[in-house]
Write a protein that holds these residues in place. Structure first.
Motif, PDB file in Angstrom:
ATOM      1  N   UNK A 151     -18.253  -8.934 -22.643  1.00 44.59           N
ATOM      2  CA  UNK A 151     -19.765  -8.916 -21.870  1.00 44.59           C
ATOM      3  C   UNK A 151     -19.817  -8.673 -20.606  1.00 44.59           C
ATOM      4  N   UNK A 152     -18.727  -7.817 -19.823  1.00 41.24           N
ATOM      5  CA  UNK A 152     -19.002  -7.785 -18.394  1.00 41.24           C
ATOM      6  C   UNK A 152     -18.592  -6.581 -17.995  1.00 41.24           C
ATOM      7  N   UNK A 153     -19.216  -5.797 -17.039  1.00 34.89           N
ATOM      8  CA  UNK A 153     -18.769  -4.620 -16.637  1.00 34.89           C
ATOM      9  C   UNK A 153     -17.539  -4.943 -15.366  1.00 34.89           C
ATOM     10  N   UNK A 154     -16.526  -4.327 -15.456  1.00 39.04           N
ATOM     11  CA  UNK A 154     -15.469  -4.526 -14.617  1.00 39.04           C
ATOM     12  C   UNK A 154     -15.363  -3.316 -13.738  1.00 39.04           C
ATOM     13  N   UNK A 155     -15.358  -3.717 -12.300  1.00 36.41           N
ATOM     14  CA  UNK A 155     -15.213  -2.669 -11.248  1.00 36.41           C
ATOM     15  C   UNK A 155     -14.026  -3.175 -10.231  1.00 36.41           C
ATOM     16  N   UNK A 156     -13.140  -2.154  -9.988  1.00 36.30           N
ATOM     17  CA  UNK A 156     -11.983  -2.369  -9.056  1.00 36.30           C
ATOM     18  C   UNK A 156     -12.393  -1.307  -7.851  1.00 36.30           C
ATOM     19  N   UNK A 157     -12.381  -1.982  -6.629  1.00 39.60           N
ATOM     20  CA  UNK A 157     -12.768  -1.229  -5.447  1.00 39.60           C
ATOM     21  C   UNK A 157     -11.500  -1.371  -4.715  1.00 39.60           C
ATOM     22  N   UNK A 158     -11.269  -0.177  -4.267  1.00 42.84           N
ATOM     23  CA  UNK A 158      -9.929   0.076  -3.247  1.00 42.84           C
ATOM     24  C   UNK A 158     -10.615   0.456  -2.000  1.00 42.84           C
ATOM     25  N   UNK A 159      -9.731   0.100  -0.884  1.00 44.83           N
ATOM     26  CA  UNK A 159     -10.071   0.479   0.396  1.00 44.83           C
ATOM     27  C   UNK A 159      -8.936   0.176   1.460  1.00 44.83           C
ATOM     28  N   UNK A 160      -9.161   0.766   2.778  1.00 47.79           N
ATOM     29  CA  UNK A 160      -8.389   0.775   3.875  1.00 47.79           C
ATOM     30  C   UNK A 160      -6.624   1.113   3.236  1.00 47.79           C
ATOM     31  N   UNK A 161      -6.712   2.521   2.508  1.00 52.31           N
ATOM     32  CA  UNK A 161      -5.439   2.841   2.200  1.00 52.31           C
ATOM     33  C   UNK A 161      -4.527   3.219   3.422  1.00 52.31           C
ATOM     34  N   UNK A 162      -3.427   3.080   3.279  1.00 45.19           N
ATOM     35  CA  UNK A 162      -2.220   3.422   4.017  1.00 45.19           C
ATOM     36  C   UNK A 162      -1.381   4.287   3.361  1.00 45.19           C
ATOM     37  N   UNK A 163      -1.352   5.485   3.462  1.00 46.74           N
ATOM     38  CA  UNK A 163      -0.248   6.467   2.848  1.00 46.74           C
ATOM     39  C   UNK A 163       0.602   6.761   3.756  1.00 46.74           C
ATOM     40  N   UNK A 164       1.954   6.442   3.196  1.00 48.12           N
ATOM     41  CA  UNK A 164       3.234   7.062   3.837  1.00 48.12           C
ATOM     42  C   UNK A 164       4.016   7.662   2.942  1.00 48.12           C
ATOM     43  N   UNK A 199       7.142  11.561  -2.971  1.00 47.88           N
ATOM     44  CA  UNK A 199       7.333  10.145  -3.134  1.00 47.88           C
ATOM     45  C   UNK A 199       6.305   9.603  -2.020  1.00 47.88           C
ATOM     46  N   UNK A 200       5.172   8.703  -2.355  1.00 48.01           N
ATOM     47  CA  UNK A 200       4.363   8.128  -1.365  1.00 48.01           C
ATOM     48  C   UNK A 200       4.573   6.668  -1.603  1.00 48.01           C
ATOM     49  N   UNK A 201       4.323   6.021  -0.479  1.00 53.24           N
ATOM     50  CA  UNK A 201       4.225   4.411  -0.556  1.00 53.24           C
ATOM     51  C   UNK A 201       2.782   4.239   0.045  1.00 53.24           C
ATOM     52  N   UNK A 202       2.011   3.612  -0.782  1.00 45.12           N
ATOM     53  CA  UNK A 202       0.439   3.428  -0.521  1.00 45.12           C
ATOM     54  C   UNK A 202       0.036   1.985  -0.549  1.00 45.12           C
ATOM     55  N   UNK A 203      -0.263   1.502   0.433  1.00 46.33           N
ATOM     56  CA  UNK A 203      -0.890   0.006   0.468  1.00 46.33           C
ATOM     57  C   UNK A 203      -2.451   0.077   0.692  1.00 46.33           C
ATOM     58  N   UNK A 204      -2.969  -0.773  -0.224  1.00 51.89           N
ATOM     59  CA  UNK A 204      -4.340  -0.932   0.320  1.00 51.89           C
ATOM     60  C   UNK A 204      -4.886  -2.135  -0.154  1.00 51.89           C
TER      61      UNK A 204
END
Length: 150
Positions: free
Chosen positions: A76-89, A98-103
């Motif tokens: 009975x809920x709509x779920x939303x995941x919001x990602x931002x401020x990605x650091x891609x190395x 191979x990438x290390x990603x932090x967000x």
């Protein structure tokens, strides 16, 4: 727990940045639509997720089982995941495979009346690998955000 911020950054191309953002957009649309098998398919066969509460899922089968177990939480809920401020190395000497990603991650739950509930925020560390030209998550570590102690 706080995550260290590296003093020097690695710049990535706009194309790689867009590819990683698109990967996460597709991955999160799968989880938000409760396409559990589709979401698990965005991980390597032996992928690992370490949740902020210490729970560990190793391999797609464990991920799928854990997600089905948690399905009642999303009734009975709509779920939303919001990602931002990605650091891609990119991992050195991986040829960009191979990438290390932090967000940062914010999760919202919206009920039938439109009321929004916010989950705690998290910082996520992923290792993405390229297999057969496709990005997949090999490892995900989820840290619940806590105040910085000084």
């Amino acid at each position: 727990m706080t995550q260290a911020v590296q003093a020097e950054s690695t710049e990535v191309s706009g194309d790689l940045y867009a590819e990683v953002r698109t990967f996460y957009a597709r991955q999160m649309r799968r989880v938000d639509s409760l396409d559990i098998e589709g979401f698990a398919d965005t991980f390597t066969d032996d992928g690992v997720v370490l949740h902020a509460n210490g729970a560990r899922a190793e391999g797609r089968a464990q991920m799928v089982a854990g997600m089905y177990k948690n399905l009642p939480r999303y009734r009975d809920v709509a779920v939303r995941h919001w990602f931002d401020h990605l650091l891609i190395e990119p991992e050195p000497d991986s040829g960009g495979n191979t990438l290390r990603v932090s967000y940062y991650s914010l999760v919202t739950l919206v009920d039938a009346q439109g009321a929004i509930t916010f989950e705690p925020t998290f910082t996520v560390e992923d290792v993405l690998v390229r297999r057969d030209g496709r990005l997949l998550t090999a490892e995900r570590i989820i840290h619940r955000d806590l105040p910085v102690v000084f």
